[in-house]
Enzyme design. Structure first.
Site, PDB file in Angstrom:
ATOM      1  N   TRP A 105     -12.495  29.470 -17.399  1.00 20.44           N
ATOM      2  CA  TRP A 105     -12.114  30.561 -18.293  1.00 20.44           C
ATOM      3  C   TRP A 105     -13.232  31.585 -18.429  1.00 20.44           C
ATOM      4  CZ3 TRP A 105      -7.397  31.638 -18.599  1.00 20.44           C
ATOM      5  CH2 TRP A 105      -6.416  30.649 -18.670  1.00 20.44           C
ATOM      6  N   ASP A 189     -14.974  33.444 -26.775  1.00 23.54           N
ATOM      7  CA  ASP A 189     -13.575  33.056 -26.558  1.00 23.54           C
ATOM      8  C   ASP A 189     -13.418  31.657 -27.156  1.00 23.54           C
ATOM      9  OD1 ASP A 189     -11.112  32.187 -25.663  1.00 23.54           O
ATOM     10  OD2 ASP A 189     -11.500  32.592 -23.537  1.00 23.54           O
ATOM     11  N   LYS A 213      -3.052  27.285 -28.445  1.00 23.92           N
ATOM     12  CA  LYS A 213      -3.732  25.999 -28.281  1.00 23.92           C
ATOM     13  C   LYS A 213      -3.798  25.287 -29.632  1.00 23.92           C
ATOM     14  CE  LYS A 213      -4.518  27.461 -24.067  1.00 23.92           C
ATOM     15  NZ  LYS A 213      -5.392  28.497 -23.584  1.00 23.92           N
TER      16      LYS A 213
HETATM   17  C1  LIG Z   1      -5.595  29.462 -22.536  1.00 24.59           C
HETATM   18  C2  LIG Z   1      -6.907  30.146 -22.508  1.00 24.59           C
HETATM   19  C3  LIG Z   1      -7.037  31.486 -22.134  1.00 24.59           C
HETATM   20  C4  LIG Z   1      -5.856  32.313 -21.683  1.00 24.59           C
HETATM   21  O1  LIG Z   1      -4.961  32.500 -22.695  1.00 24.59           O
HETATM   22  P1  LIG Z   1      -3.647  33.412 -22.478  1.00 24.59           P
HETATM   23  O2  LIG Z   1      -3.062  33.442 -23.845  1.00 24.59           O
HETATM   24  O3  LIG Z   1      -2.788  32.698 -21.488  1.00 24.59           O
HETATM   25  O4  LIG Z   1      -4.074  34.723 -21.993  1.00 24.59           O
HETATM   26  C5  LIG Z   1      -8.287  32.049 -22.159  1.00 24.59           C
HETATM   27  N1  LIG Z   1      -9.363  31.357 -22.545  1.00 24.59           N
HETATM   28  C6  LIG Z   1      -9.278  30.054 -22.908  1.00 24.59           C
HETATM   29  C7  LIG Z   1     -10.506  29.323 -23.324  1.00 24.59           C
HETATM   30  C8  LIG Z   1      -8.045  29.418 -22.905  1.00 24.59           C
HETATM   31  O5  LIG Z   1      -7.959  28.127 -23.265  1.00 24.59           O
END
Ligand SMILES: *Cc1c(COP(=O)(O)O)cnc(C)c1O
Length: 377
Positions: A105, A189, A213
């Protein structure tokens, strides 16, 4: 109470049953309003209450300071990978930003940012390394924070606090002064570990997280931005993605994802009722330790992440005999343990232990792992 299988999906992922039941009860007629939340004006009095309570509860849960805006945006964390540079990189004419590469990511964020300026790597765990007498492979460890190289005139430093695919978590956010870059805001993030531990906002400029998540269904992205970082967007940044007008309109610059915000709001109320973030922090430590201890003691399974940076949210593991993978997945599903297949970039298995997964679910998983090992090990 209905019994459901245990869902270990990485995202979209399990939601508290109480939240789903509340949403079901409200679905066609929200609290006597005669309409579903989906059918309401986002500017009407009912929805305003839903939205305002969601923000207030989120602020309470994470003790968000007043100098941060809380935005409900769309486009997921992937959109933020572009919106972070589009909103921040031009601040003071800097045009440059640094990235810590901890896994898939973080690298995605880095690759997207390269379209918008001079982007450098502050630290990377892409190579394998010898640590404590063991070899750790690509994305299975983290360089120590005192070895990160941050340009003091970078517009920001970006990191991924929890690598959902790789299973690496950075529990402690660095103090930018210790990195020799006191004026560089830190951007994190936190898509997959938000609301699982307290956040030290004094060390952060921006936090973003897709909801699907640990905070609700897909469709809304939570963005926390320090106010002085708002108002520096590139001229070509789309207005719906410019933090300034979005903040100025309380995230109603255009129609927000009303139902997703409502669902996330129910999750926030559920969290408050169940002890808030400190209770989730303690539960996350206990659930993940229970599973890692079992895996470390087993002859059939292994986790390959350096113990200092193992994720409490996403636990990837391998069967030492990979020819058993298909049987493992079929049997685990029949036993009511869903979505244990690892991400294709890593292989093996992965169990995601978000807030809505109780210790009981982890114990059910361990019971199955033991039984499977006894029969196949
Ligand atoms: C799932 C995830 C993303 C991407 O998320 P989207 O909503 O599909 O754009 C980015 N960073 C992390 C750490 C993630 O777990």
């Amino acid at each position: 109470m209905t019994t459901r299988p245990w869902n270990f999906a990485a995202g979209p992922s399990t939601l508290p049953l109480e939240v789903l039941q509340q949403a079901a009860a409200d679905l066609c007629d929200w609290q006597g309003s005669g309409t579903s939340v989906m059918e309401m004006s986002h500017r009407g009095k009912h929805y305003s209450r839903i939205r305002d309570e969601a923000e207030a509860d989120l602020r309470t849960l994470l003790a968000v300071p007043d100098d941060f805006e809380v935005l409900f945006m769309q486009g997921g964390a992937s959109a933020q990978n572009a919106l972070i540079p589009l909103n921040l990189i031009g601040r003071g004419g800097l045009g440059r930003a640094d990235y810590v590469l901890s896994g898939h990511w973080a690298r995605k964020s880095f690759n997207e940012a390269k379209r918008y300026g001079d982007i450098a790597v502050a630290a990377t765990a892409e190579s394998s390394v010898e640590l404590d007498g063991r070899t750790y492979g690509s994305w299975c460890w983290m360089p120590a924070q005192d070895q990160w190289h941050v340009r003091p005139d970078a517009a920001y430093l970006h990191l991924c606090a929890n690598e959902t695919i790789g299973g690496v978590e950075q529990a402690v956010m660095p103090d930018m002064a210790d990195l020799g870059a006191p004026d560089v805001p830190l951007v994190a993030d936190m898509s997959s570990n938000i609301l699982s531990r307290p956040i030290d906002f004094s060390r952060l400029g921006v936090v973003y997280a897709g909801a699907q998540k640990n905070a609700g269904p897909a469709g809304v992205t939570l963005v926390f931005v320090r106010k002085d970082l708002i108002g520096h967007a590139q001229p070509h940044c789309p207005s719906v993605f410019d933090y300034a007008p979005v903040a100025g309109a309380q995230s109603m610059f255009n129609t927000p994802p009303t139902f997703a915000i409502y669902m996330a709001g129910l999750v926030f109320k559920w969290l408050l009722k169940h002890g808030g973030v400190s209770a989730m922090d303690a539960a996350s430590a206990r659930k993940s330790r229970t599973l890692y201890d079992y895996l470390d003691g087993s002859a059939l399974y292994e986790n390959r992440i350096h113990p200092a940076v193992r994720s409490r949210m996403n636990v990837p593991f391998f069967l030492r005999d990979e020819s058993l993978n298909a049987t493992f997945l079929a049997e685990s599903e029949s036993a009511g343990l869903l979505a244990l297949k690892g991400h294709k970039a890593v292989g093996g298995m992965r169990a995601s232990l978000y807030n809505a997964m109780p210790l009981q679910g982890v114990q059910a998983l361990i019971g199955f792992l033991q039984d499977f090992e006894a029969r196949h090990g």
